[in-house]
Structures are given as C-alpha cells and as structure tokens.
Design an enzyme around this catalytic site. Structure first.
Site, PDB file in Angstrom:
ATOM      1  N   HIS A   1       0.913  -1.357  -0.125  1.00  0.00           N
ATOM      2  CA  HIS A   1       0.099   0.062   0.113  1.00  0.00           C
ATOM      3  C   HIS A   1       0.807   1.396   0.209  1.00  0.00           C
ATOM      4  CE1 HIS A   1      -3.413  -2.681   0.889  1.00  0.00           C
ATOM      5  NE2 HIS A   1      -2.472  -3.284   1.790  1.00  0.00           N
TER       6      HIS A   1
ATOM      7  N   SER B   1      15.945  20.078 -18.524  1.00  0.00           N
ATOM      8  CA  SER B   1      14.672  20.882 -18.389  1.00  0.00           C
ATOM      9  C   SER B   1      15.189  22.259 -19.009  1.00  0.00           C
ATOM     10  CB  SER B   1      14.327  20.978 -16.966  1.00  0.00           C
ATOM     11  OG  SER B   1      13.295  22.399 -16.986  1.00  0.00           O
TER      12      SER B   1
ATOM     13  N   LYS C   1      17.432  20.082 -13.124  1.00  0.00           N
ATOM     14  CA  LYS C   1      16.758  18.775 -13.144  1.00  0.00           C
ATOM     15  C   LYS C   1      17.372  17.580 -14.196  1.00  0.00           C
ATOM     16  CE  LYS C   1      13.033  18.215 -12.583  1.00  0.00           C
ATOM     17  NZ  LYS C   1      11.829  18.692 -13.203  1.00  0.00           N
TER      18      LYS C   1
ATOM     19  N   GLU D   1       9.594   7.377 -18.150  1.00  0.00           N
ATOM     20  CA  GLU D   1       8.383   7.765 -18.127  1.00  0.00           C
ATOM     21  C   GLU D   1       7.663   7.294 -19.631  1.00  0.00           C
ATOM     22  OE1 GLU D   1       8.342  12.097 -16.142  1.00  0.00           O
ATOM     23  OE2 GLU D   1      10.098  11.748 -17.308  1.00  0.00           O
TER      24      GLU D   1
END
Ligand code: ARG
Length: 469
Positions: free
Chosen positions: A161, A282, A288, A295
């Site tokens: 969980h 970025s 970044k 992804e």
C-alpha cells in the site's frame, strides 16, 4: 472521382470503371505491410516449388519464376520503395515479378489467394518478432541480475500500500521485476509455437483446388502444423491477439518497473541516482535530470494495451472467413512490437546506468518495520499470534506517543507491552536479522536470494522455444 491511371491490380477483371481515389486511399495497406516483403517472397518461392511438384507449372516456368523472385528480392533489398498505386505488398511483389519475369509471373498466383498469403506472411513475421522480443527482454534481464548483484547485501524497505512494510534485500526487490519478464518470455515461446500453423493452401476460403502438397509447404517454410479448416485459417488472427496480449502485459510489467525507479529516484526517496545517457534536462530548471526513458516506458503500457483492445474489438462479431477488417491487424501488431523493441533497450540502458544510494536505502529502515518480528518473538515464547499482535501494537503506539524509534523506548516499555519481552528483544529490532530469518525458497534471506540469482542466471541462458532445465 476515379483514378486516371490503370494500376496493377490482382482483381480488376470484372470491373468496368476504375476504382475511386477515395477507396484506393482507404484500401491501400502498402504503407503498413510493405515490411512483409521478405516473408511474402519466401512463401512465394515455396508456392512455386509446390506448384511445380504438383505438375501445375513445368520446371522451366518454375525456374523463370524463381529467378524473377530473386531479382525482385534483390531490388527490394537494394531499397526499391512502393509505387503510389501499389495496393499492398502482395500486389507490389506481383507487379515487380511481372516486370522481371514477364507474363509467366501470372502463373504463380494459381490456387492461392492473398487471404492465405497474408496470414502466412504475417505468421512468419510474428514468429521472428517473438524471437526478437525474447532477445531484447533477456538483455534487460541481464542488467537486472547485474544490478541485483551490486546490491545483494544492501537492505531496503519493502512496501505494501506504499507504506513501509518489512526490510528486504535490495536484490530481492530488483529481481521482483525479473520474474514477470521471465513469464513474458515463456508466453512468447508459446505464441511462437501456436503461430507456426500453416494457412497456405487454404486459398480464398474453400481451399486450393490444385494438388499441391501442404506438407511440403509446411516443411519448406518451417511451420510445425497445418491448419485443419480453410474457412478458419483465412480468418484466424488468434496469433495476433496472443502476441499482442504478451506485449501488452510486457508493457504493464515495464511500466511497474519504471514507476518504482522513477519514485525511488525522487529526492524524497533518493534510493537511486539516474545516469546521464538516458535522462534529459529541463529547458527552464537547470538542476533537473528527468527520467524520460522510464516515463516513456511507463506510457508504452497504455499504447500496447490500446493495440490489443483494437485487435480484439476488430475480431469480435466478425463473420467467419476473411473480411477486410482484418487488414487492420497489422497496424496493431507492428505498432505494439515496434514500440516494445524501442522501449526495452531504453529501459535496459536506464537501469544499467542507475546507481543505488545504499545509505539512503538502509536509513529508510525504521524500527516499526520489525513489528512482525517482535510478534514472532513472542510467538516463539508460546504467546498466540493474536495476543502478540496486540502487544506489539501497543508498543508501536507508545513509540508514536514519544515520537521515537522502538529501540529508544527503554526496557520498561517492552515489559509493559508484554511481560515475556526480555532483554534479547533488541536483536529482533535488527533489520539484518529480520531478513535472515526469511530463508524459505523465494524469501529474502541471503542464501535464498543467492539461489534466486543463480536461478535467474540459468533462466536467461535459454532462448525462446529452447526447453529449459
Ligand atoms: N492487404 C490485405 C490484408 O492485409 C491482403 C488480403 C486481401 N484480400 C482480399 N480479399 N482483398 O489483409
């Protein structure tokens, strides 16, 4: 509106006007199926042999056709691209064979139809795709084993969980992503086997009226069985559904690995550091390093699922035999397989260049994660699990009240929670001991993880279809 120029068609005879431009534009599948040309040529050669063995063409004609097909193959291998008017790959090869061999080319289409042709060519392509996927998956699996070895003795929290659950070996977590891929490979091996059923000889729907040897065709083309029913054979796309299911599930598995890594790579977790070859920067935020490859891998699961859904929806309620709807099978098939063959190396590369922050992993292990161990401790002293659970629960509450780790509570808190807690309980708060107690096969203890790594190494030695063990 009709097309001005009369194109090379396999079916023009009964029509008195040329087909509409809008129909041709919709009907044309060459943009998708051109890549089937090596397979169409292979089956065409086998068909020429079968026709000559059956006495339908003589040996000279067979030779002319074979030489013609070789020339077509050479042109295509050299980069010849489709012409605007080529309807599909089968029509294109027929046109080119006419250019190379002249009228004799027409004899090759005796007793066959594009319906049994396209299924045969697509099956040949699919069998090879299973092998390519298998190879690509194994590369990723090897990276997983390498990374598991790098963190074999590192401990980290496991989560249920998304809440800290129990300590585990980091290798155990890494390999939890290995076995799903191993099941994917086993499924692909089954798909390759199921796909190797030859439809050629089924003609358009009722079977070929010429005495060609289907057994010979089967052998020449490397299939393992013959379709039993020509009506079924030309409309059967189960093999496409099967590989699409495998690929969709593979996409799901990769998405779960990607999600774990993306999450563990966040500053909040900090368990993994991404490398530079598979991340991007970025345009605005100089600090970044974004895990784009992971992804995109996570997103690929959605697209492969869409391809599977599109195919099943196409098949549902379709009348028996061949229907043009089936032409769309290849769009889904190629799209999903191509995508996975892009994603797998990118995931392997991303994972390979990741480094683990062992200290962050270890320091995420809090004492409450040993709560189950403390209950086991009491059970070892004869307490029922229910009573032990209750006692440890009160200890956890005490820790929360004092805002401290269980180790810092002091002996009194333990004996208040349960009189059978002795001084030795402190050892039971050690994550390494917790892990080492879980030595059953499939568990996270060092010896069990070692056997798991060895089993993983053995598993990836066998390629698709080669029997294991
Ligand atoms: N391009 C077609 C396909 O991919 C080939 C079969 C055409 N058959 C036909 N009866 N028009 O399905």
């Amino acid at each position: 509106m009709t097309e001005e120029r009369q194109s090379h068609k396999l079916w023009g005879g009964r029509f008195s006007v040329p087909s509409a431009v809008a129909l041709d534009a919709l009907n044309r599948s060459i943009g998708t199926d051109f890549r089937l040309w090596p397979y169409d040529l292979r089956l065409s050669k086998a068909w020429a042999v079968a026709l000559s063995q059956a006495g339908i063409i003589n040996i000279d004609e067979r030779q002319l056709i074979e030489t013609g097909l070789d020339k077509v193959a050479a042109r295509l291998a050299a980069g010849t691209t489709p012409e605007q008017a080529d309807e599909d790959v089968h029509t294109m090869i027929d046109r080119m064979l006419h250019e190379e061999a002249g009228d004799i080319a027409s004899k090759l289409h005796t007793g066959r139809s594009r319906n049994d042709q396209v299924s045969t060519a697509t099956r040949l392509w699919t069998i090879e795709a299973c092998g390519e996927l298998d190879l690509s998956i194994r590369v990723l699996q090897q990276v997983m084993i390498d990374q598991a070895l790098a963190v074999e003795h590192v401990l980290m929290p496991s989560y249920t969980h998304m809440q800290r659950a129990q300590p585990v070996s980091a290798a155990h977590w890494m390999l939890s992503h290995f076995w799903p891929l191993e099941r994917d490979r086993a499924r692909l091996a089954v798909v390759a086997r199921n796909t190797a059923m030859l439809p050629l000889g089924s003609g358009a729907i009722a079977g070929s009226a010429y005495p060609v040897s289907r057994a010979l065709l089967q052998e020449n083309l490397g299939f393992t069985s013959l379709s039993q029913n020509s009506i079924d054979a030309v409309g059967d796309r189960d093999f496409v559904a099967e590989i699409l299911f495998c690929v969709a599930l593979l996409g799901v598995h990769l998405s779960r690995l990607a999600e774990d890594l993306i999450m563990y790579g966040s500053s909040e977790f900090g368990f993994v550091r991404f490398g530079e070859a598979f991340t991007t920067g970025s345009s605005m935020m100089p600090q970044k390093r974004n895990p784009d490859a992971l992804e995109l891998a996570r997103a690929s699961g959605a697209r492969t699922l869409g391809d599977l859904t599109a195919l099943l929806a196409t098949l549902k309620g379709l009348p028996s035999g061949y229907n043009k709807d089936l032409q769309d099978d290849k769009r889904a098939l190629f799209g999903a397989v191509d995508l996975m063959l892009l994603v797998l190396p990118a995931v392997a590369g991303s994972l390979g260049e990741i480094s683990f922050d062992k200290d962050r992993m270890q320091s995420a292990l809090s004492s409450t994660m040993m709560a189950t161990d403390l209950a086991d401790y009491l059970v070892g002293k004869g307490v029922s699990f229910r009573e032990a659970h209750e006692a440890v629960g009160s200890l956890i509450r005490e820790g929360e009240r004092n805002d401290c780790e269980l180790n810092d509570l002091g002996g009194d808190a333990f004996s208040t929670a349960h009189p059978l807690f002795g001084d030795d309980v402190i050892d039971w708060l050690d994550p390494a001991q917790s892990v080492s107690r879980r030595g059953l096969p499939g568990g996270t203890a060092p010896a069990a993880v070692r056997s798991q790594i060895e089993a993983a190494l053995l598993a990836i030695q066998s390629a698709l279809g080669v029997s294991r063990g």
